[in-house]
Design a protein around this motif. Structure first.
Motif, PDB file in Angstrom:
ATOM      1  N   SER A  73      57.101 114.770  73.262  1.00  0.00           N
ATOM      2  CA  SER A  73      58.339 115.408  72.838  1.00  0.00           C
ATOM      3  C   SER A  73      59.494 114.421  72.820  1.00  0.00           C
ATOM      4  O   SER A  73      59.624 113.584  73.700  1.00  0.00           O
ATOM      5  CB  SER A  73      58.664 116.549  73.794  1.00  0.00           C
ATOM      6  OG  SER A  73      59.879 117.175  73.445  1.00  0.00           O
ATOM      7  N   GLU A 130      62.917 114.206  73.646  1.00  0.00           N
ATOM      8  CA  GLU A 130      63.896 114.947  74.441  1.00  0.00           C
ATOM      9  C   GLU A 130      65.312 114.474  74.134  1.00  0.00           C
ATOM     10  O   GLU A 130      65.928 113.741  74.901  1.00  0.00           O
ATOM     11  CB  GLU A 130      63.579 114.783  75.937  1.00  0.00           C
ATOM     12  CG  GLU A 130      62.264 115.380  76.367  1.00  0.00           C
ATOM     13  CD  GLU A 130      62.258 116.904  76.324  1.00  0.00           C
ATOM     14  OE1 GLU A 130      63.315 117.505  76.094  1.00  0.00           O
ATOM     15  OE2 GLU A 130      61.179 117.478  76.517  1.00  0.00           O
ATOM     16  N   HIS A 186      54.705 121.510  73.078  1.00  0.00           N
ATOM     17  CA  HIS A 186      55.838 121.388  72.170  1.00  0.00           C
ATOM     18  C   HIS A 186      55.322 121.218  70.743  1.00  0.00           C
ATOM     19  O   HIS A 186      54.163 120.846  70.535  1.00  0.00           O
ATOM     20  CB  HIS A 186      56.737 120.211  72.570  1.00  0.00           C
ATOM     21  CG  HIS A 186      56.030 118.898  72.530  1.00  0.00           C
ATOM     22  ND1 HIS A 186      55.239 118.453  73.566  1.00  0.00           N
ATOM     23  CD2 HIS A 186      55.975 117.935  71.583  1.00  0.00           C
ATOM     24  CE1 HIS A 186      54.736 117.269  73.254  1.00  0.00           C
ATOM     25  NE2 HIS A 186      55.165 116.937  72.050  1.00  0.00           N
ATOM     26  N   THR A 192      51.032 122.272  67.849  1.00  0.00           N
ATOM     27  CA  THR A 192      51.595 122.065  69.180  1.00  0.00           C
ATOM     28  C   THR A 192      50.613 121.214  69.985  1.00  0.00           C
ATOM     29  O   THR A 192      49.404 121.230  69.724  1.00  0.00           O
ATOM     30  CB  THR A 192      51.855 123.385  69.928  1.00  0.00           C
ATOM     31  OG1 THR A 192      50.628 124.097  70.050  1.00  0.00           O
ATOM     32  CG2 THR A 192      52.866 124.234  69.187  1.00  0.00           C
ATOM     33  N   TRP A 215      59.828 128.141  66.240  1.00  0.00           N
ATOM     34  CA  TRP A 215      59.577 127.763  67.639  1.00  0.00           C
ATOM     35  C   TRP A 215      60.338 128.678  68.594  1.00  0.00           C
ATOM     36  O   TRP A 215      59.797 129.096  69.619  1.00  0.00           O
ATOM     37  CB  TRP A 215      59.967 126.301  67.878  1.00  0.00           C
ATOM     38  CG  TRP A 215      59.646 125.843  69.279  1.00  0.00           C
ATOM     39  CD1 TRP A 215      60.540 125.494  70.247  1.00  0.00           C
ATOM     40  CD2 TRP A 215      58.349 125.702  69.870  1.00  0.00           C
ATOM     41  NE1 TRP A 215      59.880 125.137  71.409  1.00  0.00           N
ATOM     42  CE2 TRP A 215      58.522 125.256  71.193  1.00  0.00           C
ATOM     43  CE3 TRP A 215      57.049 125.902  69.399  1.00  0.00           C
ATOM     44  CZ2 TRP A 215      57.468 125.008  72.061  1.00  0.00           C
ATOM     45  CZ3 TRP A 215      55.984 125.659  70.255  1.00  0.00           C
ATOM     46  CH2 TRP A 215      56.191 125.224  71.570  1.00  0.00           C
ATOM     47  N   TYR A 224      55.906 125.984  77.693  1.00  0.00           N
ATOM     48  CA  TYR A 224      56.769 126.099  76.521  1.00  0.00           C
ATOM     49  C   TYR A 224      58.003 125.245  76.755  1.00  0.00           C
ATOM     50  O   TYR A 224      58.756 125.485  77.704  1.00  0.00           O
ATOM     51  CB  TYR A 224      57.150 127.566  76.310  1.00  0.00           C
ATOM     52  CG  TYR A 224      58.106 127.828  75.175  1.00  0.00           C
ATOM     53  CD1 TYR A 224      57.673 127.988  73.870  1.00  0.00           C
ATOM     54  CD2 TYR A 224      59.486 127.935  75.420  1.00  0.00           C
ATOM     55  CE1 TYR A 224      58.555 128.246  72.840  1.00  0.00           C
ATOM     56  CE2 TYR A 224      60.387 128.189  74.392  1.00  0.00           C
ATOM     57  CZ  TYR A 224      59.910 128.349  73.101  1.00  0.00           C
ATOM     58  OH  TYR A 224      60.791 128.586  72.068  1.00  0.00           O
ATOM     59  N   VAL A 225      58.207 124.230  75.926  1.00  0.00           N
ATOM     60  CA  VAL A 225      59.382 123.383  76.035  1.00  0.00           C
ATOM     61  C   VAL A 225      60.497 124.008  75.200  1.00  0.00           C
ATOM     62  O   VAL A 225      60.334 124.227  73.991  1.00  0.00           O
ATOM     63  CB  VAL A 225      59.093 121.948  75.547  1.00  0.00           C
ATOM     64  CG1 VAL A 225      60.375 121.115  75.562  1.00  0.00           C
ATOM     65  CG2 VAL A 225      58.035 121.288  76.413  1.00  0.00           C
ATOM     66  N   MET A 279      63.608 124.268  72.991  1.00  0.00           N
ATOM     67  CA  MET A 279      64.231 123.362  72.036  1.00  0.00           C
ATOM     68  C   MET A 279      65.703 123.137  72.408  1.00  0.00           C
ATOM     69  O   MET A 279      66.433 124.101  72.649  1.00  0.00           O
ATOM     70  CB  MET A 279      64.154 123.963  70.627  1.00  0.00           C
ATOM     71  CG  MET A 279      64.731 123.083  69.534  1.00  0.00           C
ATOM     72  SD  MET A 279      64.498 123.845  67.904  1.00  0.00           S
ATOM     73  CE  MET A 279      65.508 125.310  68.084  1.00  0.00           C
TER      74      MET A 279
END
Length: 290
Positions: free
Chosen positions: A2, A4, A57, A100, A271, A285-286, A288
Motif C-alpha cells: 500500500s 500510505e 488493500h 486486493t 473501496w 481492511y486498510v 483509504m
C-alpha cells in the motif's frame, strides 16, 4: 504494498543529462517510462513484535513488481495466489480492473529470530487499453532470470528487454529493469543497450554521472536518450529501470492509477463501499486516506 500517502521529494536537482531525486514521483519527473512509483523497503531489522504486515488493500490500472534483496515476504491476493518471495525472484501482480492483496512476514519466520528485510516495491502503469483486464499474478524464480557478467560486474535482467536479452516476466509495455553489482570501478554502457527513458536507483555505493558524484539512496532520471557515461564506484549496486513513456498522462491517488480521473473516483467509491474482491479468509481492511 500500500502507498500510505504518496511522499513527493521536493529537493530534486538538475545535473545536466539527469535529474536527481530521492524516489519517483518527484517534483520534476512524475514517471520514468511506464514506471510510476518506487518504494524502497528497508533495510530494516525484522524481529518479534515488529513483523511486516501490510493488510488487505486494493489496486487498479497497474502492475506491482516486488523485488527483495534480503528477507522474504508472503503475498496473498483476491485471485487466490499464495506466493512466497525470496531474494532475487520477482512477484508480478497485474491489478487490471481491480484486485486486493496482502504482504506479510511468512508464518515460519515468526519464531522470534531476527532477520533483515530489504527490497523494492515498484508500480508499473498499464497501457490505457489494458487498464480493465482481469487481474493476473506471476512469479519468476531468480535462477530463471537472465544473468551475466562483464569482467567482475554482475547483471540480472529482472523485467523487459535490455542488453540484447529478454526477461521471462510477462510485461504489458516496452520497459526494462536491470540489477547491476560491481566490486570494482566500472564504466556502464547505456547507449544502445536500453530503449526509452532511463532511471538509475543507487542501492549501495555511489556513481559518477556528468562529473557529479551521486550517493546511495538517490535516483537519477535521464532527460535525454543519449546520456553521459555512468561510472560505478567500487562495491556499488544499482537498479536500472524505464522504457517507452505513454502518450497519455497518468493520474495516481493512493493505490489507484489510471489515465481516467473518473475511473479513479469509481475505484475510491468501490473501496469505501467494500465492493472489491477479497483475499479469501482475510477480513483486514486498510482505510483509504482522505
Amino acid at each position: 504494498m500500500s502507498n500510505e500517502g504518496l511522499i513527493i521529494e521536493e529537493r530534486s536537482r538538475d545535473i545536466g543529462d539527469f535529474l536527481v531525486g530521492r524516489l519517483i514521483p518527484f517534483r520534476k519527473k512524475r514517471m520514468v517510462g511506464p514506471f510510476i512509483f518506487i518504494d524502497h523497503m528497508g533495510p530494516t531489522m525484522i524481529k518479534k513484535g515488529h513483523y511486516m504486515d501490510v493488510d488487505q488493500h486494493p489496486h487498479i490500472g497497474l502492475s506491482t513488481l516486488t523485488y527483495m534483496l534480503e528477507g522474504e515476504l508472503m503475498h496473498e491476493d483476491s485471485i487466490g495466489t499464495h506466493q512466497r518471495i525470496s531474494p532475487g525472484s520477482v512477484n508480478w501482480m497485474v491489478a487490471g480492473k481491480g484486485v486486493t492483496h496482502t504482504e506479510r512476514t511468512p508464518r515460519d519466520m515468526r519464531d522470534g529470530s531476527e532477520f533483515t528485510a530489504h527490497g523494492y516495491q515498484i508500480w508499473v502503469a498499464l497501457p490505457k487499453e489494458l487498464e480493465d483486464i482481469d487481474p493476473e499474478f506471476h512469479h519468476i524464480d531468480a535462477e530463471i532470470l537472465p544473468s551475466w557478467k562483464e569482467n567482475n560486474t554482475e547483471f540480472r535482467l529482472v523485467a523487459g528487454q535490455g542488453y540484447g536479452k529478454t526477461s521471462p516476466l510477462p510485461v504489458h509495455s516496452e520497459l526494462f529493469m536491470v540489477e547491476v553489482k560491481s566490486p570494482e570501478r566500472y564504466e556502464l554502457q547505456l547507449k544502445g543497450e536500453l530503449q526509452g527513458e532511463i532511471g538509475i536507483c543507487i542501492v549501495e555505493g555511489s556513481i559518477q554521472a556528468c562529473e557529479n558524484t551521486i550517493e546511495q539512496g538517490n535516483m537519477l532520471v535521464s532527460k535525454v536518450e543519449d546520456t553521459c557515461n555512468v561510472i560505478l564506484e567500487p562495491n556499488s549496486h544499482i537498479l536500472l529501470f524505464g522504457g517507452k513513456p505513454f502518450e497519455e498522462e497518468r493520474h495516481i491517488y493512493w493505490n489507484f492509477v489510471s489515465h481516467s480521473k473518473d475511473k479513479i473516483e469509481a475505484a475510491k467509491e468501490k473501496w469505501k463501499n467494500k465492493g472489491f474482491p477479497k483475499v479469501q479468509g482475510d477480513d483486514t481492511y486498510v482505510v483509504m486516506p482522505e
